[in-house]
Every structure is written in structure tokens, then in C-alpha cells.
Design an enzyme around this catalytic site. Sequence first.
Site, PDB file in Angstrom:
ATOM      1  N   GLU A  73       0.858  -1.186   0.000  1.00 42.09           N
ATOM      2  CA  GLU A  73       0.000   0.000   0.000  1.00 42.09           C
ATOM      3  C   GLU A  73       0.890   1.230   0.000  1.00 42.09           C
ATOM      4  OE1 GLU A  73      -3.230   1.981   3.007  1.00 42.09           O
ATOM      5  OE2 GLU A  73      -3.415  -0.169   2.634  1.00 42.09           O
ATOM      6  N   ASP A  84      -4.211  10.025  10.417  1.00 37.18           N
ATOM      7  CA  ASP A  84      -2.828   9.647  10.684  1.00 37.18           C
ATOM      8  C   ASP A  84      -2.433   9.944  12.122  1.00 37.18           C
ATOM      9  OD1 ASP A  84      -2.679   8.972   8.040  1.00 37.18           O
ATOM     10  OD2 ASP A  84      -1.625  10.791   7.426  1.00 37.18           O
TER      11      ASP A  84
END
Length: 294
Positions: A73, A84
Amino acid sequence: MNYPSHLQVPAPASPLPWWPPSAPVGGSLERVIEAAQAQDRCALAAFLPVCYPDRITGMDALHLLAQSADVVELGVPYAGGVLDGPVIQEASRTALAAGFEMKDLFADARELSASSSAALLVMSYWQPIHAYGPQEFAEQAAAAGIAGVLIPDLPFEEAGPWRTAAQNAGVAAIPLVSPRTSPDRLAAIVAAATGMVYAPATDGVTGNAQPISPQLPSLVAQLRSLTSLPVAAGIGISTPAQARHAAAWADLVVVGSAVIRRMQANPRAQVAAAAAAAREFAAALRPAAQPETD
């Protein structure tokens, strides 16, 4: 095929027909998941931002991740990622400071496609794709051998143009779902999904230290009642034991912050550290893996 001379990259398997049929890739998402299931195991995806910690080191790390992971990925570095955690935030800042440009994503994907049987996915926030041009992004992704794209901050109700662009290019539009989504909205999201569906393995942002969510089994069961697409579990899978735990329900387990942490802890051997982390997670998903003792 042009392999880096200092890396031992396995030869790609012969490509089999799968959607998208025109992709010049070594591995398709469906095929690598089916291959893992044939081995009685969950597939592994390894995430790394492109150009982290720099272009050359990052590319070397991606090559070695592809030796152990079924799926690689590729992260598009972005400074404002709401999902994040601190580890990926820092990695994204480092990659941006190293000079990341979108062309690097497609160049790295093309190189991995030519030298690896791993399927390639992209995780990106919407702003970089919107700035680049959704249709151009989707077309470039397909040409580089990218099988699908996950955009975690693009609401379903606003994602119609992106889904159209992805469909036209032959790239999967992968949704991130939530256990708090209403049944009707979840059904609509899943009905529009292609490639796979991504379920959060823990509550919170990436790299958190929480246990696997007790809602994961019921969420996966709900998804399987709605679709035959593979279900991935990621976000907060920090240890091989957690990966093995999530693999009891998912078709694909995604790890990212754990790989980056290992690289950060070994600044003089970051490529080797990434490779070692991927090997450990892959070993944990094999049928013969034994539970870790406390």
C-alpha cells in the site's frame, strides 16, 4: 526486468485475467487474496509513504516489503491527514521534505509492478488527488499497475465523481467504513465499493496502542452479509499478535506504523528494518504460527 542489483526480488507470477483487465501488473488484488486463502491464511498488506525517508531508501524498502507482503500500500504523503497518528504524520513530513511529487508515486508503482507479484494499492487523502485531477490520477494509477485507491476523508455522498473516474480507468474505489455507520448508509457504501472494503481494526488514528476493537467481528460479519468483496482490517495493528487476532475475521490485514517505527528505530539500517518487520508480520499469519506468550 530491471531489479536493483542489491535486492533479491522474486520473479512475478504469470498474470491472470482479473479486473482491471488492462493492468500491466504482476499481481491483482483478487488473485493475491485468493492465493493466500488457498494457503489457509489471511493476506498481508504493508503500507509505506512514497519517498520515506527519501526516494532511494524508500524504493529499496518497498521492494523488500513486496517480498513478504501480498499487497503493498503506497501512501501519498500529506501534512493534514486526519486519520494519521504521530508516526505516519512524521513519516509524511519527512517524505514531503525529501521532495515527494505525485510523479514519484506512479514511478514507484511502475517499478514494483515490473519486479513483484504483490498487488499495489494507494492510500491518499482527497486534497492531493483533487489537486492533481481525479481522472488523470485514476488513469495514471491504472497505467502504473495500481489496483485500487483508498481515500479515507472523502465522504460517500461526495465521492460520486471519484468513483466514476476510478471506474472509467479500471481502478478499484475502496471505502473505509465505520462500525458507527447506520445500516442503510453502510449498505449504500458497500454497494458502490469495488476491489475490497476496509474496516478499522481499532478505534482511533493509525499507530494507536489500543487492542483490536470488540466491534470488528460484528462489523466484518455485517459487511459479509452485504458483499462478496474481500474485507481488509487495518489502523492500529501494531504487533504480529494483533495481526493474527484480526486475521480471524479479515481477508487482508494492513500494517503501516509498525513498519515505520522499526525503520525509525534503526536509522542506519532502515531498509533491513522494514524487511524484518514485514517478515515477522507475514510469519504470524501463516497457519503454523503459534500464539505469542505473555
